[in-house]
Design an enzyme around this catalytic site. Structure first.
Site, short mmCIF file in Angstrom:
data_model
loop_
_atom_site.label_atom_id
_atom_site.label_comp_id
_atom_site.label_asym_id
_atom_site.label_seq_id
_atom_site.Cartn_x
_atom_site.Cartn_y
_atom_site.Cartn_z
N LYS A 1 0.83 -1.21 0.00
CA LYS A 1 0.00 0.00 0.00
C LYS A 1 0.87 1.26 0.00
O LYS A 1 0.62 2.18 -0.78
CB LYS A 1 -0.91 0.04 1.25
N ARG B 1 11.85 -5.62 4.13
CA ARG B 1 11.73 -4.17 4.40
C ARG B 1 12.65 -3.78 5.56
O ARG B 1 13.33 -2.77 5.50
CB ARG B 1 10.27 -3.84 4.74
N ARG C 1 -0.12 -8.57 13.70
CA ARG C 1 -0.71 -7.56 12.81
C ARG C 1 -1.59 -8.21 11.75
O ARG C 1 -2.64 -7.68 11.38
CB ARG C 1 0.41 -6.74 12.16
#
Ligand code: AMP
Length: 194
Positions: free
Chosen positions: A14, A127, A150
């Site tokens: 996103k 990441r 999460r």
């Protein structure tokens, strides 16, 4: 001018897609995750409260994130808003509908980045590695352990929004596992048709 939501689990891409839209179309990215991380580093009372919640991978209260979004909407966005990581609950989705209608704004599309869960942990670890290599701060919630929490939060609280927006005929699903440029092209196509 279009206002869109980017929907998808953590690591779906996103943020990457939002950045491309900001650069390419002059849209304004409203990432509640970024806003909360900013609040955290500002050392305010609210910042301290949210830091602990974020590090656990839990969701911050609806009131806090709705307040943050409300503030940013005041500033307007001639190129349109990209909601990134918001809404994450049905209550937030209802609040957003309310805020937009009060401002006379439309929600033009909800773009779901459809991804394979098993690939997501790998993306999160990557990441964190990339941030480390660049000497950038590594998100404390980008660990396989917190990631799992999460992801659970996503399925419990956020995935119901897929049905919510489908029923409103706003949902557009695209393949988030495709190569980054192909995902961007699919996002662009939705925007050009909305
Ligand atoms: P993100 O950068 O979108 O992955 O968000 C990082 C963390 O910020 C999440 O795990 C939550 O703790 C918190 N957060 C971000 N956006 C929201 C939201 N819309 N509602 C509740 N918590 C949020």
């Amino acid at each position: 001018m279009a206002n869109i939501i980017l929907l998808g689990p953590p690591g779906a891409g996103k943020g990457t897609q939002a950045e491309r839209l900001v650069a390419g179309r002059g849209m304004v990215q409203l990432s509640t995750g970024d806003m909360l991380r900013e609040a955290k580093s500002s050392g305010t009372e609210m910042g301290r409260k949210v830091a602990e919640v974020m590090e656990r991978g839990a969701l911050v209260t609806d009131e806090i994130v709705i307040g943050l979004i409300e503030e940013k909407l005041e500033k307007g966005a001639p190129g349109g808003f990209i909601f990134d990581g918001f809404p994450r609950t049905l209550k937030q989705a209802d609040a957003l509908a309310d805020l937009l209608s009060r401002k006379g704004l439309n929600l033009d599309a909800v773009i779901e980045l459809v991804v394979d869960d098993t690939a997501l942990v790998g993306r999160i670890v990557k990441r964190a590695d990339e941030a480390r290599a660049k000497g950038q701060p590594v998100r404390k919630d980008d660990t396989p352990e917190v990631f799992e929490i999460r992801l659970r939060e996503y399925y419990k609280n956020t995935a119901p929004l897929i049905g919510y927006y489908w029923a409103k005929k706003s949902l557009r699903q695209i393949d988030g596992m495709a190569e980054m440029g192909a995902v961007s092209a699919a996002v662009a196509k939705v925007l050009d048709n909305s």
